[in-house]
Scaffold this active site. Structure first.
Site, PDB file in Angstrom:
ATOM      1  N   ARG A   1      99.202 123.540 132.143  1.00 36.68           N
ATOM      2  CA  ARG A   1      99.024 124.564 131.100  1.00 36.68           C
ATOM      3  C   ARG A   1      98.590 125.895 131.696  1.00 36.68           C
ATOM      4  NH1 ARG A   1      97.959 119.647 129.394  1.00 36.68           N
ATOM      5  NH2 ARG A   1      95.823 119.740 130.164  1.00 36.68           N
TER       6      ARG A   1
ATOM      7  N   GLU B   1      86.673 111.248 138.645  1.00 37.38           N
ATOM      8  CA  GLU B   1      85.808 110.172 138.184  1.00 37.38           C
ATOM      9  C   GLU B   1      86.216 108.844 138.830  1.00 37.38           C
ATOM     10  OE1 GLU B   1      84.925 108.443 133.789  1.00 37.38           O
ATOM     11  OE2 GLU B   1      85.464 110.558 133.946  1.00 37.38           O
TER      12      GLU B   1
END
Length: 175
Positions: free
Chosen positions: A58, A95
């Site tokens: 994006r 993560e």
């Protein structure tokens, strides 16, 4: 115009407990998209900015529009293996492992003034890696701009601590 009303929230995506802030609805609204691009550019209008770097994916859409408004060049920062020429890469922690972003070695000239653009800043991992990558290439980072900030995750503050001015348009609580 309140840009938050044009950003769709998708609960439990990509995993339970996450509230995904989807700006595709903002980009699909002509007035909203124009307003967002104008607001990203406005604080920096009149500054000498040579290049705008957009983070995949994006950030490409927003960064291209911002570069056009600033009469600047555009640098795509892509995931590993997506650029066809010689590249420089920076790995960063996720993560659940690591990832990397790359740019072409010839994407910028030492000393060029660069603005970083992406849709959202959360923990700041990708943005910090992008700043590191651009600085390795000799860029002077004059700003980092995001449509959405998730302030509880601290990414914008981490980025500011590296000396990069950060501008965001809207903030959402939570993840």
């Amino acid at each position: 115009m309140d840009l938050t009303t044009l950003i769709r929230t998708i609960p439990d995506y990509p995993k339970p407990g996450i509230m995904f802030r989807d700006i595709t609805t903002l980009m699909g609204d002509a007035r909203g998209f124009r307003r967002a691009v104008d607001e990203l550019v406005q604080p920096f209008a009149g500054m000498k900015i040579d290049k705008v770097a957009g983070i995949e994916a994006r950030g490409f859409i927003l960064g291209g529009a911002v570069a056009h408004q600033l009469s600047a060049g555009f640098i795509p920062l892509r995931k590993r293996g997506k650029l066809p020429h010689k590249t420089r890469a920076v790995e960063y922690a996720l993560e659940y492992g690591t990832d990397a972003i790359e740019m072409h070695l010839d994407a910028l000239t030492r000393g060029e003034r660069v603005m970083l653009v992406d849709d959202l800043i959360a923990t700041g991992g990708t943005a910090l890696a992008a700043v590191d990558l651009l600085r390795q290439g000799g860029a002077e980072i004059v700003a980092a701009c995001f449509v959405v900030d998730l302030p509880e995750l601290g990414g914008a503050e981490k980025l500011k601590r590296t000396g990069v001015p950060v501008s965001t348009l809207v903030a959402f609580a939570g993840h």
